[in-house]
Design a protein around this motif. Structure first.
Motif, PDB file in Angstrom:
ATOM      1  N   UNK A  53     -32.198 -30.005 -41.457  1.00 19.31           N
ATOM      2  CA  UNK A  53     -33.425 -30.159 -41.954  1.00 19.31           C
ATOM      3  C   UNK A  53     -33.526 -30.667 -43.456  1.00 19.31           C
ATOM      4  N   UNK A  54     -32.432 -31.028 -44.103  1.00 16.75           N
ATOM      5  CA  UNK A  54     -32.294 -31.131 -45.308  1.00 16.75           C
ATOM      6  C   UNK A  54     -31.434 -32.543 -45.665  1.00 16.75           C
ATOM      7  N   UNK A  55     -31.681 -33.461 -46.377  1.00 19.80           N
ATOM      8  CA  UNK A  55     -31.162 -34.562 -46.804  1.00 19.80           C
ATOM      9  C   UNK A  55     -30.302 -34.011 -47.876  1.00 19.80           C
ATOM     10  N   UNK A  56     -30.293 -33.011 -48.627  1.00 18.21           N
ATOM     11  CA  UNK A  56     -29.343 -32.767 -49.753  1.00 18.21           C
ATOM     12  C   UNK A  56     -28.695 -31.626 -49.277  1.00 18.21           C
ATOM     13  N   UNK A  57     -27.291 -31.635 -49.098  1.00 13.04           N
ATOM     14  CA  UNK A  57     -26.481 -30.548 -49.028  1.00 13.04           C
ATOM     15  C   UNK A  57     -26.685 -29.647 -50.220  1.00 13.04           C
ATOM     16  N   UNK A  58     -26.634 -30.196 -51.400  1.00 13.39           N
ATOM     17  CA  UNK A  58     -26.880 -29.290 -52.679  1.00 13.39           C
ATOM     18  C   UNK A  58     -27.969 -28.304 -52.501  1.00 13.39           C
ATOM     19  N   UNK A  59     -29.031 -28.701 -51.956  1.00 12.46           N
ATOM     20  CA  UNK A  59     -30.030 -27.713 -51.778  1.00 12.46           C
ATOM     21  C   UNK A  59     -29.895 -26.504 -51.171  1.00 12.46           C
ATOM     22  N   UNK A  60     -28.949 -26.702 -50.078  1.00 13.01           N
ATOM     23  CA  UNK A  60     -28.561 -25.473 -49.360  1.00 13.01           C
ATOM     24  C   UNK A  60     -27.215 -24.806 -49.533  1.00 13.01           C
ATOM     25  N   UNK A  61     -26.722 -25.346 -50.993  1.00 10.24           N
ATOM     26  CA  UNK A  61     -25.455 -24.984 -51.120  1.00 10.24           C
ATOM     27  C   UNK A  61     -24.940 -23.486 -51.132  1.00 10.24           C
ATOM     28  N   UNK A 329     -44.456 -41.991 -42.611  1.00 10.62           N
ATOM     29  CA  UNK A 329     -44.414 -41.822 -41.349  1.00 10.62           C
ATOM     30  C   UNK A 329     -42.948 -41.481 -40.676  1.00 10.62           C
ATOM     31  N   UNK A 330     -42.156 -42.295 -41.156  1.00 11.73           N
ATOM     32  CA  UNK A 330     -40.851 -42.072 -40.885  1.00 11.73           C
ATOM     33  C   UNK A 330     -40.200 -40.929 -41.062  1.00 11.73           C
ATOM     34  N   UNK A 331     -40.413 -40.305 -42.589  1.00 16.46           N
ATOM     35  CA  UNK A 331     -39.946 -39.164 -42.780  1.00 16.46           C
ATOM     36  C   UNK A 331     -40.489 -37.709 -41.950  1.00 16.46           C
ATOM     37  N   UNK A 332     -41.877 -38.181 -41.854  1.00  8.22           N
ATOM     38  CA  UNK A 332     -42.659 -37.237 -40.972  1.00  8.22           C
ATOM     39  C   UNK A 332     -42.096 -36.942 -39.554  1.00  8.22           C
ATOM     40  N   UNK A 333     -41.913 -38.281 -39.185  1.00 11.49           N
ATOM     41  CA  UNK A 333     -41.377 -38.350 -37.490  1.00 11.49           C
ATOM     42  C   UNK A 333     -39.971 -37.709 -37.644  1.00 11.49           C
ATOM     43  N   UNK A 334     -39.114 -38.114 -38.510  1.00 16.02           N
ATOM     44  CA  UNK A 334     -37.841 -37.378 -38.437  1.00 16.02           C
ATOM     45  C   UNK A 334     -37.963 -36.081 -38.721  1.00 16.02           C
ATOM     46  N   UNK A 335     -38.566 -35.414 -39.522  1.00 17.86           N
ATOM     47  CA  UNK A 335     -38.759 -33.840 -39.700  1.00 17.86           C
ATOM     48  C   UNK A 335     -39.054 -33.263 -38.224  1.00 17.86           C
TER      49      UNK A 335
END
Length: 347
Positions: A53-61, A329-335
């Motif tokens: 659920x994250x496009x940033x591995x750094x955020x969940x490092x 829309x793309x970001x919401x649908x992807x989530x």
């Protein structure tokens, strides 16, 4: 806009036997090996869910660091186990396995985090990031296979029957997570190429570089055509075509914008360029030397530019509104897509 790769880690099947549950019994020894992995499994699955659920591995490092600690704790538990009647095959196999996992999370994933910092700068960098994630995924799967074979060989050596039950369900969740990650990456790459190329158009417009605007416009059309063609051959994921549909909507917008709207925006810059040339020549003449033809040409250029500005502003507002809508829309649908299909580990 980047998502972390999902890596598959097997949880090995439990063994059953009629013998007493102590380390003189191969079954109790095998179960002790399994028990040593429980916390690591829970920590790792939590990481998988967050990474999905994250496009940033750094955020969940921090979760990666917790997983590394969990892997270390698992190794200590394995090291503390005695050999089974002098046989070190199973114990050593799993110690080697945890050593491998530690290296992947401590080194490979640190590299992935660093690469994410530059991945959105170009299509090549993003493709390199995805390739690195998938190669790391493959390394883990191969390690799993080796550990599985050692576990099964130990069971066969001591005549233990393996019952594949509850743990297989978890393995299936992990396999589904891997397939989901690959599918989302495939769709995302088609979206990213167009989104990135659209950004190159914006940069060219800001720099008033007409040649780069035209070059970027043609590249965007090519990326949109390529992506739409690829999506036409892509099947839905477990019957869910929502992500693919959202991506098609975005790519259709980018293609239409590049083919139909951008030429009109370019017309404004051509008129602006023409006006500046006429104005420069007009200003270079003294008022007494200007002819009526000069005045008429200047006024005509002014009127054309003013009309073009109105058209440009209206069209630019339309493009920005539609762009925001398809991206949101793309970001919401992807989530939502990942929320629906990401398997979760239940303790």
């Amino acid at each position: 806009m980047r998502k972390q790769a999902l890596i598959l880690i097997s949880v090995f099947v439990c063994a059953t036997s009629i013998h007493a549950q102590d380390y003189n019994d191969p079954v109790s020894y095998m179960n002790a090996i399994n028990d040593s992995h429980k916390v690591m499994d829970q920590t790792y699955m939590a990481y998988i869910s967050a990474a999905a659920h994250s496009r940033r591995a750094k955020k969940i490092d921090r979760m990666r660091e917790q997983t590394i600690q969990s892997i270390s704790d698992t190794k200590y538990k394995l090291v503390d186990l005695p050999l089974y009647k002098g046989d070190n095959m199973l114990r050593k196999g799993f110690i080697d396995y945890t050593d491998f996992l530690y290296k992947v999370f401590n080194d490979d994933y640190a590299h992935i985090v660093n690469l994410e910092e530059i991945a959105e700068q170009s299509v090549d960098e993003m493709e390199a990031l995805i390739l690195l994630q998938e190669k790391t995924d493959e390394k883990i799967k191969l390690a799993n296979a080796r550990a599985d074979s050692i576990y099964e060989a130990f069971a066969a050596k001591y005549n233990v029957t393996l019952i594949k039950g509850e743990q297989n369900a978890l393995q299936q969740k992990l396999a589904t997570a891997g397939k989901l990650n690959h599918y989302v990456n495939e769709v995302y790459m088609a979206f990213f190429k167009c989104n990135w190329q659209d950004g190159q158009i914006t940069n060219a417009i800001n720099n008033k570089n007409l040649a780069n605007i035209e070059q970027s416009r043609n590249a965007l059309i090519a990326y949109a055509d390529e992506g739409l063609k690829a999506l036409d051959t892509l099947k839905s994921f477990e019957g869910d075509a929502s992500l693919m549909t959202a991506c098609k909507r975005a790519l259709t917008f980018y293609k239409s914008m590049a083919e139909n709207d951008m030429p009109k925006l370019l017309d404004f810059y051509l008129k602006q360029e023409n006006f500046e040339k006429i104005k420069k020549a007009f200003d270079a003449k003294s008022q007494s030397s200007r002819t009526q033809q000069d005045v008429d040409a200047y006024n005509k250029a002014v009127n054309e530019l003013n009309n073009s500005i109105k058209t440009y502003n209206a069209l630019n507002e339309k493009i920005n509104s539609e762009r925001s809508a398809v991206i949101d829309n793309y970001n919401q649908v992807e989530n939502s897509f990942k929320d629906t299909h990401t398997p979760y580990y239940k303790k």
